[in-house]
Structure formats: structure tokens, C-alpha cells
Design a protein around this motif. Structure first.
Motif, PDB file in Angstrom:
ATOM      1  N   LYS A 189       0.813  -1.216   0.011  1.00  0.00           N
ATOM      2  CA  LYS A 189       0.047   0.010  -0.070  1.00  0.00           C
ATOM      3  C   LYS A 189       0.787   1.443   0.063  1.00  0.00           C
ATOM      4  O   LYS A 189       1.872   1.445   0.857  1.00  0.00           O
TER       5      LYS A 189
ATOM      6  N   ASP B 110      -9.425  -3.180  -3.396  1.00  0.00           N
ATOM      7  CA  ASP B 110      -8.595  -4.428  -4.218  1.00  0.00           C
ATOM      8  C   ASP B 110      -7.381  -3.510  -4.896  1.00  0.00           C
ATOM      9  O   ASP B 110      -6.329  -3.988  -4.788  1.00  0.00           O
ATOM     10  N   CYS B 111      -7.674  -2.419  -5.453  1.00  0.00           N
ATOM     11  CA  CYS B 111      -6.943  -1.783  -6.105  1.00  0.00           C
ATOM     12  C   CYS B 111      -5.659  -1.000  -5.232  1.00  0.00           C
ATOM     13  O   CYS B 111      -4.429  -1.146  -5.595  1.00  0.00           O
TER      14      CYS B 111
ATOM     15  N   ASN C  39      -4.955  -1.957  -2.203  1.00  0.00           N
ATOM     16  CA  ASN C  39      -4.358  -2.780  -1.164  1.00  0.00           C
ATOM     17  C   ASN C  39      -3.426  -3.366  -2.244  1.00  0.00           C
ATOM     18  O   ASN C  39      -2.481  -4.028  -1.526  1.00  0.00           O
ATOM     19  N   SER C  40      -3.268  -3.529  -3.486  1.00  0.00           N
ATOM     20  CA  SER C  40      -2.397  -4.459  -4.258  1.00  0.00           C
ATOM     21  C   SER C  40      -1.387  -3.091  -4.796  1.00  0.00           C
ATOM     22  O   SER C  40      -0.431  -3.512  -5.650  1.00  0.00           O
TER      23      SER C  40
END
Lengths: 235, 235
Positions: A2, A110-111, A113-114
Motif C-alpha cells: 500500500k 482491491d486496487c 491494497n495491491s
């Protein structure tokens, strides 16, 4: 991994939009060409187009291109295909309502955290916490939930304001409001003064900017932490 | 015939709880022995018992007895059997949540619309409008709806605050917030300064107290009205 920059405000007194942050933003976004801008918080009821123009102008100064999320036919794909994301300030209720309406909570989580870099200011920072229960905004629309993106394990209070000396106004101070929050909720609250921000690198959370921040933990006396303090243990 | 006293605040600077209103309250409640107090807004997270003691002490000065609604086993019956009702200030989200949880919206509307005298201060005044969308409070709990009691055909903004001269804080002024409200809603908003109240006698609504009020109508420039002004046509 992150990477977030969670700022109290977009603008400090006497300075232009994002101006005080531009040096740090050019480092934060150094590998990025295009930033996807979420204009949903609509400060003052401004249109998505007009708000996006404002963001474009600021980012042009550090040679970044900006595209408004409302310009995508499918906003979920807009998020999924982003190089980086910036959510501007305005009204948190309006912002959160629109994120739910467009089914963007999970795609954003999702975006980010990845590893997609995220910048938030004001309402765009509020949503980085567990809930929007500590926003300062007027509840002008009714969102389906107050749960937000949970990028940090506490709540944010942006534009944190110390009590005004000699005020005769009987409305609650910010500190009183946050104490009331803790009559019903247990997570910590970080009061971020204008000109402060949190930098998140994976699980490392650092206070940046010129001010101290005020930390409110459940059943504890509020306390101050200085710029550079790590807030990794706060939860 | 409806009888309401809708006050901006319970307390003005430098004065005791309800003190500035006591003369008017002794007239307003002249035929009443016992006032039912709704303590749900819990200012500062105070308990229902402690808050009711505070109301009891103030009303004792005008020889009225006070009973807390939480003292009734069945709060709906508590409302239905009231001689008069007072809802105190605190957090509007907490208040509205508890009213819905206890199924009190309809009983309160029936009771007040059929003539039971009602006093509201701050959050207790906010709920007299169409919705709570113009509260100043922090959203520390999530109520099932923002719709409120609709005793007047507009919204209330209690503790109305003029912009602070020379402030360097970048948070929105009250006026800006209400303008944002009108980007999503069309009903008028009455900004009631501390020390002002509305007196409702059936369909006659009069501004009382020492201050002007600021009126915000959809698509109009905000304007001031003086004490004594009738707001019957505002909707």
C-alpha cells in the motif's frame, strides 16, 4: 504494498490548490503518468467536470495528466485500470453515497491494497479510515452505509480544529464531538490539522507536515504526536 | 392545534441551562404540571438519568415536574400520555436513531399535531424540520433514516453561525454547507442563531428572541428576517 498520502486538506490558507503538497506529490507519483481523479465529493456543489479541471491544473505543474472517473463509461473499470488515484475533498456524505451507488468500495480496496498509489484530501482522506463517523461535513444526502475503505485501522478527522479561544458560541468543540463518538465507538481517531498528512507505506504509517496531530483513543486522555511519528501501533 | 417552541440552543453564553427561556416557558407551559423529557440526544455521552436531572433542575424554577421518557417501561405510552414534551439537545444522529429504534416517530407526530405542547432545543429543534440533513452534528451513529418530524415545512439549522472574520481555517462556513445542501435538496432552511427560537401556533410560525434569522431558499440569495417575522409562507 500500500502507498497512500492522506492529507487533512487540499489547500492551506494563503496558498493555491494542492500547492503546499506539490513537492511531495512529485516524489509520491514519480513513476506515474496519469492520475484518476474521483470528483464525487463536489465541494460547493461544483460539477464533476469543473472539479476535474481544477485537479488537472494543479497536477499539470508536476507534469501529470489527470482523468476524471466520471469520464469512464464504466467507473469500476476506470478504477481497475488506474495508474494512481486521487480523491478530492468536498462533502463526505455525497462522496460515500456515490461510491456505494457505483459499487466502487470493493474495487477501490482491491486496487489500493495491491499497490496503486492513492492521494486523498479532506473527504478523500476521511474515507481512508474505518468509517466516516468522524467527518465534519453536513449530512446533506443519506448514504447506504457509513463504513469506508479501511486503509488505516482507525478513523480520520480532517481539518482538525483546536477550540477557538474566548469563543461565545455554544456549539460543540471538535474535541467534544470526538469524545461523543467514543461513547458509541471504540476505534482511535487521528485529528489531522490543516497542513498535516499521513504517509502510508504498506503497514508503516507516518505523520508528515508542519503540525502535531491529536490522537483520541477510547478511554484515554487525548494526546499530541509530532511530525515524523509512526502510528503503526494505533488500532 | 400545534404549539411548539423550537429553540436554537438550550443555553446562551454566560447563562444557565434554559435560563434565557424560563420566562417564556412559564407562559408556554402555563397549564402544564408535568413535562416528559426526551434525553436521547445525550450531549457529551451523558446518561439518560443525568441528563434528566439537569432538565428537572431547570424546570423546578418554574414549578414544573419533569419525567424522563426512559423512565417509562413503554416509551410509546410515555409519549401518548404526556401533558407536554421537551426534547433536549446533544447529538442529532443519536437522538434520531433512538426515536426510530423505539418506534416513536409516528406517536410523536400524532401527539404534537393534536396539540400537546412541545419544546425543542438544538437537536430537539432540528427534528422539528422535514429532515435532519442540516444538523451540525458529527455522524457518530447511523440512523435508519434522516427523515424527521416535519412539524414545520422546512429544515432547521440550529446554532447558526456567521463566518468568523479573518479565520484562516479552510473548513466550510455554515453558509457554504447549507448552499451545498441545496445542491441536492429544495426545501428552505432557517438558520437560527443562539438566543432565537420559533414559536408555532397551529400554522402560524413566528421568529422570537433577540437576533435576526438567516433564511436559505433554493435558488435564492440568503436573506435575514427580524424577530417577530411570520414565516407562515415559507415552504
Amino acid at each position: 504494498m500500500k502507498q497512500l498520502l492522506i492529507a487533512s486538506t487540499s489547500t492551506i490558507h494563503g496558498s493555491g490548490y494542492l500547492e503546499y503538497l506539490l513537492n511531495d506529490l512529485s516524489v509520491f507519483f514519480k513513476n506515474i503518468n496519469t492520475v484518476t481523479f474521483i470528483p464525487y465529493a463536489r465541494p460547493g456543489g461544483i460539477s464533476h467536470d469543473d472539479y476535474t479541471i481544477k485537479a488537472k491544473k494543479a497536477f499539470k505543474k508536476i507534469n501529470k495528466h489527470v482523468i476524471g472517473l466520471h469520464e469512464f463509461k464504466n467507473p469500476i473499470e476506470g478504477i481497475e485500470n488506474s495508474e494512481a488515484i486521487f480523491t478530492g475533498g468536498g462533502n463526505t456524505f455525497v462522496l460515500v453515497n456515490q461510491l456505494y451507488k457505483n459499487n466502487l468500495i470493493q474495487p477501490l480496496q482491491d486496487c489500493i491494497n495491491s499497490g496503486t498509489p492513492y492521494l486523498g484530501t479532506s473527504a478523500g482522506s476521511n474515507i481512508c479510515g474505518l468509517t466516516m463517523h468522524t467527518t465534519n461535513d453536513m449530512p446533506i444526502v443519506y448514504p447506504p452505509s457509513f463504513k469506508t475503505l479501511s486503509f488505516v485501522p482507525f478513523n480520520i478527522n480532517p481539518h482538525y480544529l483546536d477550540p477557538i479561544p474566548n469563543s461565545t458560541h455554544m456549539g460543540e468543540t471538535r474535541e467534544t464531538r470526538i469524545k461523543e463518538f467514543h461513547a458509541y465507538n471504540t476505534q482511535p481517531v487521528v485529528g489531522l490539522r490543516e497542513g498535516s498528512w499521513l504517509e502510508v507505506n504498506d503497514n508503516e504509517i507516518t505523520l508528515k507536515g508542519i503540525h502535531k496531530a491529536r490522537i483520541f483513543e477510547y478511554n484515554k486522555t487525548p494526546y499530541e504526536v509530532g511530525s515524523g511519528t509512526k502510528l503503526n501501533a494505533l488500532k
